[in-house]
Scaffold this motif. Structure first.
Motif, short mmCIF file in Angstrom:
data_model
loop_
_atom_site.label_atom_id
_atom_site.label_comp_id
_atom_site.label_asym_id
_atom_site.label_seq_id
_atom_site.Cartn_x
_atom_site.Cartn_y
_atom_site.Cartn_z
N PHE A 4 0.84 -1.20 0.00
CA PHE A 4 0.00 0.00 0.00
C PHE A 4 0.87 1.24 0.00
N LEU A 5 1.99 1.17 0.72
CA LEU A 5 2.89 2.31 0.90
C LEU A 5 4.33 1.86 0.76
N VAL A 6 5.11 2.61 -0.01
CA VAL A 6 6.55 2.36 -0.15
C VAL A 6 7.31 3.55 0.41
N LEU A 7 8.25 3.29 1.29
CA LEU A 7 9.11 4.32 1.87
C LEU A 7 10.43 4.32 1.12
N MET A 8 10.75 5.44 0.47
CA MET A 8 11.99 5.59 -0.30
C MET A 8 12.95 6.49 0.49
N ILE A 9 14.12 5.96 0.80
CA ILE A 9 15.03 6.61 1.73
C ILE A 9 16.35 6.94 1.03
N PRO A 10 16.60 8.20 0.68
CA PRO A 10 17.89 8.57 0.11
C PRO A 10 18.98 8.45 1.17
N VAL A 11 20.11 7.89 0.79
CA VAL A 11 21.19 7.68 1.75
C VAL A 11 22.52 7.65 1.01
N GLU A 12 23.59 8.02 1.69
CA GLU A 12 24.92 7.95 1.08
C GLU A 12 25.40 6.50 1.06
N PRO A 13 26.21 6.12 0.08
CA PRO A 13 26.68 4.73 -0.01
C PRO A 13 27.42 4.26 1.25
N HIS A 14 28.22 5.15 1.85
CA HIS A 14 29.04 4.73 2.99
C HIS A 14 28.27 4.69 4.30
N ASN A 15 27.05 5.22 4.34
CA ASN A 15 26.32 5.37 5.60
C ASN A 15 25.56 4.10 5.97
N ARG A 16 26.30 3.06 6.20
CA ARG A 16 25.70 1.77 6.56
C ARG A 16 25.01 1.84 7.93
N THR A 25 14.21 0.44 13.41
CA THR A 25 13.21 1.35 13.99
C THR A 25 11.99 1.40 13.06
N TRP A 26 11.70 2.57 12.47
CA TRP A 26 10.47 2.68 11.68
C TRP A 26 10.51 1.88 10.39
N GLY A 27 11.70 1.52 9.90
CA GLY A 27 11.78 0.68 8.72
C GLY A 27 11.36 -0.75 8.98
N ASN A 28 11.21 -1.11 10.26
CA ASN A 28 10.82 -2.46 10.62
C ASN A 28 9.31 -2.62 10.71
N VAL A 29 8.58 -1.53 10.49
CA VAL A 29 7.11 -1.59 10.50
C VAL A 29 6.66 -2.00 9.10
N THR A 30 6.13 -3.19 8.98
CA THR A 30 5.78 -3.74 7.66
C THR A 30 4.29 -3.88 7.41
N THR A 31 3.47 -3.76 8.45
CA THR A 31 2.02 -3.87 8.29
C THR A 31 1.33 -2.92 9.26
N VAL A 32 0.41 -2.13 8.74
CA VAL A 32 -0.37 -1.20 9.57
C VAL A 32 -1.83 -1.28 9.11
N GLN A 33 -2.72 -1.62 10.04
CA GLN A 33 -4.15 -1.73 9.75
C GLN A 33 -4.40 -2.62 8.52
N GLY A 34 -3.64 -3.69 8.43
CA GLY A 34 -3.79 -4.63 7.33
C GLY A 34 -3.15 -4.18 6.02
N LYS A 35 -2.49 -3.04 5.99
CA LYS A 35 -1.84 -2.50 4.79
C LYS A 35 -0.34 -2.80 4.83
N VAL A 36 0.17 -3.32 3.72
CA VAL A 36 1.59 -3.66 3.63
C VAL A 36 2.42 -2.40 3.39
N VAL A 37 3.49 -2.29 4.14
CA VAL A 37 4.43 -1.18 4.01
C VAL A 37 5.82 -1.76 3.75
N SER A 38 6.51 -1.22 2.75
CA SER A 38 7.87 -1.68 2.47
C SER A 38 8.78 -0.48 2.32
N HIS A 39 10.09 -0.71 2.38
CA HIS A 39 11.04 0.39 2.27
C HIS A 39 12.20 0.00 1.37
#
Length: 369
Positions: free
Chosen positions: A116-128, A137-151
């Motif tokens: 339902f929702l895709v989280l797109m996260i800009p990041v530098e290559p070295h910033n592991r 943290t919030w990237g570990n939330v994959t389902t909310v009210q039955g809606k799939v969330v991915s990042h």
């Protein structure tokens, strides 16, 4: 016919009264006399020629400024990337549209998951470390009210010459372990954030056909995914973008400013409305529209402003969120009283701070906030 055309052309450039003054009597021409009339005529010709040249110079300058904002003649159609030629690039613009390639990709995951929702996260290559913190943290939330969330993390190539190979090897292992790395072949830098953002739109438009919404969110931002999904369940489903909306922002002409923009690149004094880049959410049907607008708007290096310019070109307004305090730029001094459960985003000092903030958020959520 030819005489009529000459007369029409003459009437556009030289007023009739001047032309009659310039037209010397035939008998004077035949005698070859260098009369005062001839000298006066020559001076008038010089004056007319000077006015014409000045007019052409002014016209060329105006045309050049107009081209800088609307390079229709040099910017290719993004739907035909093999013919792409990047537009003129200086310190305040970037090479987009252009044919960039993903060297690390997840070509099938979004289509298979249909989130339902895709989280797109800009990041530098070295910033592991930032990527690790978000996954826990919030990237570990994959389902909310039955809606799939991915990042997904989106990044370019490292600008570090020493250790670049090591960074690429780490990214390859990270991609295999987590399946959330999208790396393209542009140089990753602050100046190229617009390229990163436009490639985000490209990837979403071709890989997530069943997705309703996506969000661009920075690594140093707290994100309340539950509140975000709750807002989107009541939001418009088409041609929608929201976040912390800035209106009537003055263009900064101070050369010492990080966001300096010269008049020659952007002659307007105020930017169109735009959502601040730390976190904005949009419906997926908007991605193709923005890519179409990018064919006509020269790509400025300030990415959120550039998205606002594309929105203005499309004639689609940027929507304010239901409440003005949902997308916060600054973290207040007092974050008690259920603060973290009441907002959607808050800009932090760094991604490292997110670990402590996430604990506070969980504590507030468990206490019934």
């Amino acid at each position: 016919m030819l005489q009529n055309k000459k007369k029409s052309f003459r009437s556009c450039l030289v007023p009739e009264i001047i032309f009659r003054l310039l037209k010397m009597p035939d008998n004077a021409v035949s005698r070859g006399e260098r009369t005062p009339w001839m000298k006066f005529r020559r001076c008038l010709w010089y004056l007319v020629a000077l006015i014409m040249v000045g007019t052409l110079v002014i016209y060329s300058s105006v045309f050049q400024v107009s081209w800088s904002l609307n390079p229709r003649t040099t910017t290719p159609n993004s739907s035909n990337p093999q013919n792409s030629v990047p537009p003129l690039v200086d310190r305040y613009t970037v090479a987009y549209p252009h044919e960039y390639h993903f060297i690390l990709d997840e070509p099938n995951r979004c289509r298979e998951e249909s989130p339902f929702l895709v989280l797109m996260i800009p990041v530098e290559p070295h910033n592991r470390e930032a990527r690790h913190i978000i996954r826990s943290t919030w990237g570990n939330v994959t389902t909310v009210q039955g809606k799939v969330v991915s990042h997904y993390f989106i990044l370019g190539q490292s600008r570090e010459e020493n250790g670049a190979q090591t960074i690429e090897e780490q990214l390859l292992r990270e991609s295999r372990d987590h399946g959330d790395i999208l790396q393209s072949d542009f140089l990753d830098s602050y100046h190229n954030l617009t390229i990163k953002t436009m490639l985000m739109f490209e990837w979403l438009s071709t890989h997530c056909p069943q997705t309703s919404y996506a969000m661009k969110v920075d690594t140093d931002t707290f994100l309340n995914v539950h509140n975000l999904v709750g807002m989107l369940l009541k939001a418009p489903q088409h041609l929608y973008i929201t976040g912390n909306v800035i209106r009537f922002a003055s263009v900064l002409r101070d050369q010492n400013s990080k966001w300096f923009m010269p008049f020659s690149t952007f002659p307007e004094s105020v930017y169109p409305p735009y959502a601040i880049g730390l976190g904005y959410v949009f419906s997926l049907d908007l991605t193709r529209k923005i890519l179409e607008a990018a064919q006509h708007i020269r790509a400025l290096y300030i990415e959120d402003v550039y998205v606002g310019l594309c929105m203005r070109h499309l004639g689609i307004p940027v929507t304010d969120p239901p409440r003005g305090d949902m997308f916060r730029i600054w973290m207040p001094s007092n974050t008690g009283n259920c603060y973290w459960t009441s907002v959607i985003t808050t800009l932090l000092h760094s991604s490292n701070q997110l670990l402590d903030v996430w604990k506070s958020y969980q504590t507030q959520a468990q206490s019934g906030c």
